[in-house]
Design a protein around this motif. Structure first.
Motif, short mmCIF file in Angstrom:
data_model
loop_
_atom_site.label_atom_id
_atom_site.label_comp_id
_atom_site.label_asym_id
_atom_site.label_seq_id
_atom_site.Cartn_x
_atom_site.Cartn_y
_atom_site.Cartn_z
N ASP A 186 0.83 -1.21 0.00
CA ASP A 186 0.00 0.00 0.00
C ASP A 186 0.87 1.26 0.00
O ASP A 186 0.72 2.14 0.85
CB ASP A 186 -0.94 -0.01 1.19
N THR A 187 1.77 1.34 -0.98
CA THR A 187 2.69 2.47 -1.06
C THR A 187 3.22 2.59 -2.48
O THR A 187 2.84 1.82 -3.36
CB THR A 187 3.85 2.27 -0.07
N LEU A 188 4.09 3.56 -2.69
CA LEU A 188 4.75 3.73 -3.98
C LEU A 188 6.03 2.89 -4.01
O LEU A 188 6.83 2.94 -3.08
CB LEU A 188 5.10 5.20 -4.22
N LEU A 189 6.21 2.13 -5.09
CA LEU A 189 7.39 1.30 -5.26
C LEU A 189 8.02 1.59 -6.61
O LEU A 189 7.32 1.86 -7.60
CB LEU A 189 7.03 -0.19 -5.19
N SER A 190 9.34 1.51 -6.68
CA SER A 190 10.01 1.58 -7.97
C SER A 190 9.73 0.28 -8.73
O SER A 190 9.27 -0.71 -8.15
CB SER A 190 11.51 1.76 -7.79
N ALA A 191 10.02 0.28 -10.02
CA ALA A 191 9.82 -0.94 -10.81
C ALA A 191 10.64 -2.09 -10.25
O ALA A 191 10.16 -3.23 -10.16
CB ALA A 191 10.18 -0.67 -12.27
N ALA A 192 11.88 -1.80 -9.83
CA ALA A 192 12.73 -2.84 -9.28
C ALA A 192 12.19 -3.37 -7.96
O ALA A 192 12.19 -4.58 -7.70
CB ALA A 192 14.16 -2.32 -9.09
N GLU A 193 11.70 -2.45 -7.11
CA GLU A 193 11.13 -2.87 -5.82
C GLU A 193 9.88 -3.71 -6.02
O GLU A 193 9.68 -4.71 -5.31
CB GLU A 193 10.81 -1.64 -4.98
N LEU A 194 9.04 -3.33 -6.98
CA LEU A 194 7.84 -4.10 -7.26
C LEU A 194 8.20 -5.50 -7.77
O LEU A 194 7.61 -6.50 -7.33
CB LEU A 194 6.96 -3.37 -8.28
N THR A 195 9.14 -5.58 -8.66
CA THR A 195 9.57 -6.88 -9.18
C THR A 195 10.13 -7.75 -8.07
O THR A 195 9.84 -8.96 -7.99
CB THR A 195 10.61 -6.70 -10.29
N THR A 196 10.93 -7.16 -7.20
CA THR A 196 11.51 -7.91 -6.08
C THR A 196 10.43 -8.43 -5.14
O THR A 196 10.44 -9.60 -4.73
CB THR A 196 12.50 -7.03 -5.29
N LEU A 197 9.46 -7.57 -4.82
CA LEU A 197 8.36 -7.99 -3.94
C LEU A 197 7.51 -9.05 -4.62
O LEU A 197 7.10 -10.03 -3.99
CB LEU A 197 7.51 -6.79 -3.55
N GLY A 198 7.22 -8.86 -5.91
CA GLY A 198 6.42 -9.84 -6.64
C GLY A 198 7.10 -11.20 -6.67
O GLY A 198 6.45 -12.24 -6.46
N THR A 199 8.39 -11.21 -6.92
CA THR A 199 9.14 -12.47 -6.95
C THR A 199 9.13 -13.13 -5.58
O THR A 199 8.93 -14.35 -5.46
CB THR A 199 10.59 -12.21 -7.40
N ALA A 200 9.32 -12.34 -4.52
CA ALA A 200 9.32 -12.89 -3.17
C ALA A 200 7.95 -13.45 -2.80
O ALA A 200 7.84 -14.51 -2.17
CB ALA A 200 9.75 -11.81 -2.17
N THR A 201 6.89 -12.75 -3.20
CA THR A 201 5.53 -13.23 -2.92
C THR A 201 5.27 -14.54 -3.65
O THR A 201 4.70 -15.47 -3.09
CB THR A 201 4.50 -12.17 -3.35
N ARG A 202 5.70 -14.60 -4.89
CA ARG A 202 5.53 -15.83 -5.67
C ARG A 202 6.30 -16.99 -5.03
O ARG A 202 5.80 -18.13 -4.99
CB ARG A 202 6.01 -15.60 -7.09
N GLU A 203 7.50 -16.72 -4.52
CA GLU A 203 8.29 -17.78 -3.91
C GLU A 203 7.63 -18.33 -2.65
O GLU A 203 7.64 -19.54 -2.40
CB GLU A 203 9.70 -17.26 -3.59
N VAL A 204 7.02 -17.44 -1.86
CA VAL A 204 6.30 -17.90 -0.67
C VAL A 204 5.09 -18.74 -1.08
O VAL A 204 4.83 -19.81 -0.51
CB VAL A 204 5.86 -16.71 0.21
N ALA A 205 4.34 -18.26 -2.08
CA ALA A 205 3.18 -19.01 -2.56
C ALA A 205 3.61 -20.37 -3.10
O ALA A 205 2.94 -21.39 -2.87
CB ALA A 205 2.44 -18.21 -3.63
N ASP A 206 4.72 -20.41 -3.82
CA ASP A 206 5.22 -21.68 -4.35
C ASP A 206 5.60 -22.64 -3.22
O ASP A 206 5.40 -23.85 -3.33
CB ASP A 206 6.42 -21.45 -5.26
N SER A 207 6.18 -22.09 -2.13
CA SER A 207 6.54 -22.95 -1.00
C SER A 207 5.30 -23.53 -0.33
O SER A 207 5.30 -24.69 0.11
CB SER A 207 7.38 -22.17 0.02
N VAL A 208 4.23 -22.74 -0.26
CA VAL A 208 2.98 -23.24 0.31
C VAL A 208 2.38 -24.30 -0.62
O VAL A 208 1.87 -25.33 -0.16
CB VAL A 208 1.98 -22.09 0.55
#
Length: 281
Positions: free
Chosen positions: A241-263
């Motif tokens: 719920d904030t402003l992110l740079s493109a790199a920050e968004l990609t990093t967060l998206g990748t991390a979220t996907r990795e957690v979902a994949d682990s579940v």
């Protein structure tokens, strides 16, 4: 009645209070509590007050086995929330809707709370549809505003490729959108309803396509799918719920996907389900 007692764990409530807060008659409440106590779901102390019993714990543990996803996902989403410093929640498919079942951290958005249900309808819950069979996607798209359909088709492909969806609605647009939606759903003429629909369309921008990321990007949530077999049964949803740079968004998206994949992997191991043969792109 059990719900009332569960909200006062460690306390014993009088019969009079239980009658008052449940709107049951005294005779009905006494009869129900007598049976619950006989089954050890409640206990009655020397003063005649009631609390939760150990028999209910046994039932709860058995019931937990019917919902393995929550058990398997809770620790990973709590760890992810702590690591990222943002709230994270688990959303599960449930009876034709999406229900928030676990929340880690303290969301800034009031709608993010356990028990909140969202319709399985466009333009939201895109991460649940991106990997769905074509007929299911077509049915979902058929319920979309015609002005959004072409974009939704492109967005579903983008979600499938990168592995997560992005909710980009800016906070300052939300009150106006809610007001317009309320007007559109009130008794108005068709021309006015169409005008209101067009105004809503102008305010909504669904997700980010690859070429739309700028220096700063308004990101409300990032959601990645959890699979049970080939079906998306849940999503791990990070809430910056904030402003992110493109790199920050990609990093967060990748991390979220990795957690979902682990579940997904834990759920697959727990249920003995083979991995889905579904590429990300």
């Amino acid at each position: 009645m059990i719900g009332l007692l569960s909200r006062h764990v460690g306390e014993h409530l009088s019969l009079a209070r239980i009658v008052r807060e449940t709107d049951l008659s005294r005779a009905t409440a006494h009869a129900v509590l007598t049976q619950l106590t006989a089954d050890h779901w409640t206990v009655r102390d020397a003063d005649g007050n009631y609390g939760l019993g150990l028999g209910l714990l046994t039932v709860a543990r058995r019931a937990e086995a019917a919902f393995p996803l929550r058990r398997l996902a809770l620790a990973p989403i709590r760890e992810f929330s702590a690591r990222q410093g943002i709230p994270v929640f688990l959303a599960e498919r449930e009876d034709g809707a999406i229900a928030i079942t676990e929340v880690a951290g303290t969301p800034t958005l009031p709608w993010i709370r356990p028990g909140r249900r969202l319709p399985l309808a466009p333009p939201v819950v895109r991460e649940f549809l991106a990997w769905a069979p074509e007929p299911d996607r077509e049915t979902w798209l058929g319920h979309a505003d015609p002005a959004h359909r072409d974009r939704l088709i492109a967005v579903l492909e983008a979600v499938r490729t990168r592995g997560y969806s992005v909710e980009r609605l800016a906070d300052d647009s939300a009150p106006m959108l809610e007001a317009l939606a309320a007007l559109r759903n009130s008794p108005v003429t068709d021309p006015l309803r169409h005008r209101l629909g067009a105004m809503i369309t102008d305010l909504i921008t669904i997700d980010y396509l690859p070429d739309e990321l700028g220096p700063t990007n308004a990101v409300v949530t990032v959601a990645a799918p959890v699979f049970l077999g080939p079906t998306v049964t849940a999503a791990v949803v990070a809430c910056p719920d904030t402003l992110l740079s493109a790199a920050e968004l990609t990093t967060l998206g990748t991390a979220t996907r990795e957690v979902a994949d682990s579940v997904t992997a834990a759920l697959r191991h727990d249920s003995g389900t083979p991995p889905p043969a579904l590429p990300r792109d």
